[in-house]
Design an enzyme around this catalytic site. Structure first.
Site, short mmCIF file in Angstrom:
data_model
loop_
_atom_site.label_atom_id
_atom_site.label_comp_id
_atom_site.label_asym_id
_atom_site.label_seq_id
_atom_site.Cartn_x
_atom_site.Cartn_y
_atom_site.Cartn_z
N ALA A 73 27.60 -0.90 18.69
CA ALA A 73 28.55 -0.97 19.81
C ALA A 73 28.30 0.14 20.85
CB ALA A 73 29.99 -0.91 19.30
N THR A 249 11.42 -4.80 19.08
CA THR A 249 11.30 -5.73 17.96
C THR A 249 12.62 -5.83 17.21
OG1 THR A 249 8.96 -5.24 17.73
CG2 THR A 249 10.06 -6.15 15.78
N CYS A 335 34.15 10.36 15.04
CA CYS A 335 33.18 10.84 16.02
C CYS A 335 33.59 12.18 16.62
CB CYS A 335 33.03 9.83 17.14
SG CYS A 335 32.80 8.16 16.53
#
Ligand SMILES: *Cc1c(COP(=O)(O)O)cnc(C)c1O
Length: 393
Positions: A73, A249, A335
């Site tokens: 996110a 990738t 966080c």
């Protein structure tokens, strides 16, 4: 019962064993690169990726071509916010080259606020709207904040600290009425409550697998293709993967796990939500019955079923967690827990710094049992009583 009891499901969720099982072959014999078009290894990987893309799209009410895989996110938010503003600037005339302002919310995750701040350094005007005491956005304030040069409104679906669910459908409708794009960080809501990008008028939506019992390091950005078609400036240049919006990738095993995680959420969401709501309300009732001076932060009505955020007056949240080694909890968001600053979310609600420092986030998830909730409630009550007995207040 396993200890510690994990009640920090907003920080991350355990990988569902059914998800892990699906992923394993892609770490082994099915190792192909989804961009290899010349042999069966590549075709098999591509097929698995496209199957997962379809499942993710279905859970959002989107089409598979509107799903762009990212690392999570945080990256999706960066791609949406910087991508829209940079694309708007690239097409604007010299006269209004700096015209591109955005509107967001004081309670957003840092992964939205920081990209917005970044753009401010390049002349983008950012309006950060306050929230009401219950954590909800006032729609009239949003209406007033949208200016002729506003290109994007970014408001989260559900908050990662207080679980408050915003009136997303009304926000989206207002954005579309004003001709402004609407980005929604749905990392906490996706898979937990029903989301339909059409009915919700969402143009861009960030989601993350590790918040919904999938693996870490994989997420997606929903990018609307029609009515309107969203233009994004890519942030990662390279091989032109993901419809030219995100080169690199693809992480095939993680994508396969993400797809399975979405399928499980789609099947089990309603039942799981009512079970979690029951457990959450039981936890709240126990704590409130045995302790006084407990305040709920944020609306109880507009809230994720697995979230509870409480302030225990005269108790430091950090001391409380230290006294609770058998329960994994968090104060504020994971966080920002490296710093001792009170949570910016609680501050935005008008909670005093003292009570913000007394707050604890309970994040219930798929694997929590009633026995665990009762154990956690007992332990929290004991720990709060002990700390209050020691405190001079
Ligand atoms: C966890 C979270 C993020 C960051 O997601 P990652 O996939 O860990 O980068 C962003 N926004 C919200 C609301 C979150 O809860």
């Amino acid at each position: 019962m396993q200890k510690p009891v994990y009640l920090d499901n907003h920080a991350t969720t355990p990988v569902d064993p059914r998800v892990l099982e699906r992923m394993l072959p892609f770490f082994g014999p099915r190792f192909g690169n989804a961009a290899s078009h010349s042999h069966s290894f590549g075709w098999e990987a591509e097929k698995a990726v496209e199957f997962a893309r379809k499942r993710i799209a279905e859970l959002a009410g989107a089409t598979p071509r509107e799903i762009v895989f990212t690392s999570g996110a945080t990256e999706s938010n960066n791609l949406a916010i910087k991508g829209v503003v940079e694309a708007a600037r690239a097409t604007s005339t010299r006269a209004n080259a700096t015209a591109a302002s955005i509107v967001t919310l004081a309670t957003e995750h840092r992964a939205v606020l920081d990209p917005a701040r970044h753009l401010e350094r390049f002349g983008c005007h950012v309006t950060v709207l306050p929230v009401r005491r219950d954590g909800l956005l006032d729609l009239e304030r949003l209406r007033e904040a949208i200016q002729p040069d506003t290109v994007l409104v970014s408001v989260m679906y559900a908050n990662n600290e207080i679980g408050v669910v915003q009136p997303v459908r009304e926000i989206g409708a207002l954005c579309h009425e004003k001709g402004v794009l609407f980005h929604c960080d749905a990392a906490q809501a996706f898979g937990k409550i029903p989301i339909r990008v059409e009915e919700d008028h969402i143009d861009l939506m960030s989601v993350s697998a590790h918040k919904m019992y999938g693996p870490k390091g994989i997420g997606a950005l929903y990018v609307r293709r029609r009515n309107p078609r969203v233009r994004l400036a890519q942030q990662m240049d390279g091989g032109g993967h993901e419809f030219g919006m995100r080169s690199g990738t693809l992480n095939v095993p993680a994508i396969v796990g993400f797809g399975e995680a979405c399928e499980l959420c789609a099947r089990e969401m309603a039942e799981e939500a009512s079970r979690l709501r029951g457990l959450r309300d039981r936890l709240k009732a126990r704590l409130e019955a045995d302790l006084d001076r407990v305040d709920v932060n944020g609306s109880m009505e507009h809230r994720l079923p697995g979230n509870l955020n409480l302030s225990f007056a005269s108790v430091s949240g950090a001391s409380l967690l230290m006294g609770l080694p058998d329960v994994a909890l968090s104060t504020g968001s994971a966080c920002s827990s490296a710093t001792v600053e009170p949570s910016h979310v609680l501050r935005a609600l008008g909670v005093s710094d003292e009570l913000a420092h007394s707050s604890v986030r309970f994040g219930l998830g798929r694997f929590n049992t009633e026995e665990e909730i009762d154990f956690a409630a007992r332990r929290v009550v004991e720990a709060v009583r002990k700390l209050r007995a020691l405190s001079p207040a």
